[in-house]
Design a protein around this motif. Structure first.
Motif, short mmCIF file in Angstrom:
data_model
loop_
_atom_site.label_atom_id
_atom_site.label_comp_id
_atom_site.label_asym_id
_atom_site.label_seq_id
_atom_site.Cartn_x
_atom_site.Cartn_y
_atom_site.Cartn_z
N TYR A 1 3.73 71.14 34.84
CA TYR A 1 3.56 72.37 34.08
C TYR A 1 4.86 73.09 33.76
CZ TYR A 1 -1.27 71.55 35.13
OH TYR A 1 -2.50 70.99 35.22
N LEU A 2 5.95 72.68 34.38
CA LEU A 2 7.22 73.28 33.99
C LEU A 2 7.54 72.83 32.56
CD1 LEU A 2 9.31 72.80 37.26
CD2 LEU A 2 8.39 74.94 36.35
N ARG A 3 8.37 73.65 31.87
CA ARG A 3 8.79 73.26 30.53
C ARG A 3 10.29 73.13 30.52
NH1 ARG A 3 4.36 73.76 27.08
NH2 ARG A 3 5.60 73.35 25.25
N THR B 1 1.44 79.05 44.83
CA THR B 1 2.61 78.29 44.36
C THR B 1 3.09 78.73 42.98
OG1 THR B 1 1.09 76.60 43.56
CG2 THR B 1 2.08 76.26 45.73
N GLN C 1 -2.15 82.94 42.77
CA GLN C 1 -2.04 81.57 43.28
C GLN C 1 -0.68 81.36 43.93
OE1 GLN C 1 -3.47 78.57 40.55
NE2 GLN C 1 -2.42 76.95 41.69
N THR D 1 0.55 71.68 41.07
CA THR D 1 0.53 72.92 40.31
C THR D 1 1.90 73.28 39.72
OG1 THR D 1 0.85 74.11 42.37
CG2 THR D 1 -1.39 73.93 41.57
N ILE D 2 2.89 72.42 39.90
CA ILE D 2 4.21 72.75 39.38
C ILE D 2 4.76 71.69 38.43
CG2 ILE D 2 6.64 73.09 40.02
CD1 ILE D 2 5.72 74.52 42.51
N PRO E 1 -1.53 75.38 32.26
CA PRO E 1 -0.45 75.96 31.45
C PRO E 1 -0.23 75.28 30.11
CG PRO E 1 0.26 75.70 33.72
CD PRO E 1 -1.07 75.01 33.61
N ASP F 1 6.06 80.73 29.05
CA ASP F 1 6.87 79.79 28.27
C ASP F 1 6.73 80.05 26.77
OD1 ASP F 1 8.11 78.29 30.35
OD2 ASP F 1 6.20 77.30 30.73
N MET G 1 1.40 81.24 33.39
CA MET G 1 2.57 80.36 33.41
C MET G 1 2.84 79.81 32.01
SD MET G 1 3.06 77.11 36.03
CE MET G 1 4.64 76.25 36.20
#
Lengths: 330, 330
Positions: A283-285, B279, B277, A279-280, B224, B256, B252
């Motif tokens: 999906y980070l940008r 996390t 959620q 879940t991380i 996301p 961004d 999320m």
């Protein structure tokens, strides 16, 4: 299973010594004296102890039911471990029953009893964190495979991730990008994962001809808010162009700290995470370059090993490599 | 359980009609003709059908073992549901065994069989997504509680979240902040969650005297990266000061998009998510105001209902409210 067979603990109790001493003696290891070894062997013979009696009793009968005792069912982590195990069992016509537990050392007695009554082919114990555990006494005579954990005595086969190799590859991703002022934001150092990842990181830097500056390795809690403060202080103080974050949540906090300091990722600062947390990371940008904890592979290999319990599961420590996942943050 | 009792499916098969028609007839509901009702009652009597036979048989004997059939064990979501159920069962001296399944409609037959052989007090079926399911035929005569899902016929008790109330509260958080140009980024509209959350959102706006502009409700995939594109187009096109994102992962991506458009959260744009959620929500910067899917409460209530199976679990639909969680994004 109704008539209990003699266990190593029984032998130990009768002699007034530790179970591990009995284990060392019976396995002909160096940690006990010759005298103790002989006393143990004599007592074991007297009591009718047979090594792995439960496993051998079970090996004679076909069983298609397996058990999993784990603390991960109630966490958002490591669902892939269960997915990997299920895929193997189901794909081979076998079934898996799961007993959730607050801690693998103290599983629910009734659930274990029921699994044993059904003569499960074996039980997998899996943990959320990579760590040493004590296998519960109720499972002493049952084939057990440990996944993402190991027993301190090394008596049980276990499947663990190669934390050191993972840490090395994380550092190498930064080095390959030409980064030379590299820091690490580590997890608390009492964790097996923190120790292994740091060791790999340091070895990669040394192999690249670089000195390790102790000030460039800092510690954070496992979550983004703690990491934000640590990363912000680290990045504000030093002239750093690459950071290895010991997990993806630390990387999440580091992204925010970098952004608030006006640092662009990856132009000004390269970041590598660890875990490839579903879940991380992606999906980070920009999407996070990281190293995967191979949960699915560990679950699958654990299941595979357990279904072959009658053949050869003694004393194997299977180390699964942690694959680097290149995305856009390096 | 060895001699199978007569089920509604048996009655249906003998008459060449659907099981639901039998159910309607036996429960004296309006959907079937009087003639069919009489044929069903006669055949049921002839075959010796007893409503809820399994449940009644079980009610007479004390059992402390319960089962959970679920697809969530292999996902990063809803671990809290299992935690809530475990807390209840363990706190009341009872045990829980979990059978993972790719889909609740088709659980592993051997795992179910073993649970039934052990005369479990009942089985909880829980799903990752709120949706209608068909209860597996093998569980027809077993006390079953559905959690985060429901059966289309409404024959089984179920515990579901109040999606509409949650959507309403999300909108109210934005309204209370003085936002008036409010959009919603919804999940695909075939989802129960999407329908309920949108309905609540619209009702709140109408109650506040606002018109619903269809162009201000857009749809995104649940993740996301999909949400980023949708949010960017929405925010670039319109003069929007508040967004309700139908889940936290959509929020999320919206963070961004807002950042890349130079919008500050919450100064220029208020954002509310849904799910809480673990996390994501509290780790975004600013921390995300959201509405919680009450997984722990649903798991606990499901367990509670199941342990009281012999008393009264017929036809209850228990709706659990979704509490708003105020953080820093509104």
């Amino acid at each position: 299973m109704t008539k209990r067979s003699v266990t190593m603990s029984d032998v130990a109790r009768q002699l007034g010594i530790s179970r591990s001493a009995v284990s060392f003696a019976l396995n002909n290891e160096a940690q006990v004296s010759r005298e103790t070894r002989e006393r143990v062997i004599a007592k074991a013979a007297e009591l009718g102890y047979r090594p792995n009696a439960g496993a051998r009793a079970l090996a004679g009968q076909k069983t298609d039911l397996f058990g999993l005792v784990t603390d991960i069912v109630s966490t958002p982590f490591a669902g892939d471990l269960i997915a990997g195990a299920q895929e193997w069992f189901w794909g081979h016509g076998k079934s898996l029953l799961i007993a959730g537990t607050a801690t693998p050392e103290r599983p629910d007695a009734r659930s274990i009893e029921m699994m044993l009554e059904h003569r499960v082919g074996g039980i997998m114990i899996a943990t959320t964190w990579n760590r040493a555990i004590d296998v519960p006494a109720a499972l002493e005579n049952v084939p057990v495979v440990l996944v993402h954990c190991f027993d301190a005595l090394g008596e049980r086969p276990s499947i663990i991730p190669d934390e050191e190799q993972g840490g090395r590859e994380a550092a190498q991703m930064l080095l390959a990008r030409g980064r030379r002022r590299i820091a690490m934001i580590n997890l608390p150092e009492d964790l097996v994962a923190a120790q292994g990842r740091r060791l790999g990181f340091e070895k990669a830097l040394v192999a690249a001809g670089m000195a390790i500056d102790p000030a460039s390795i800092v510690t954070s809690g496992p979550e983004p808010d703690s990491a934000y403060d640590v990363a912000r202080a680290l990045l504000a103080a030093g002239d750093i162009d690459g950071v290895f974050c010991a997990n993806d949540r630390i990387a999440m906090g580091t992204y925010d700290a970098a952004r608030d300091l006006g640092l662009r990722i990856p132009e000004d600062l390269s970041i590598v995470g660890f875990d490839n947390q579903e879940t991380i990371a992606k999906y980070l940008r920009p999407a996070l370059s990281t190293v995967a904890l191979p949960f699915r592979e560990m679950g699958r290999r654990g299941a595979e090993l357990l279904t072959r319990a009658s053949e050869d599961i003694d004393r194997k420590k299977i180390v699964i490599s942690c694959p680097p996942i290149a995305r856009n943050s390096v």
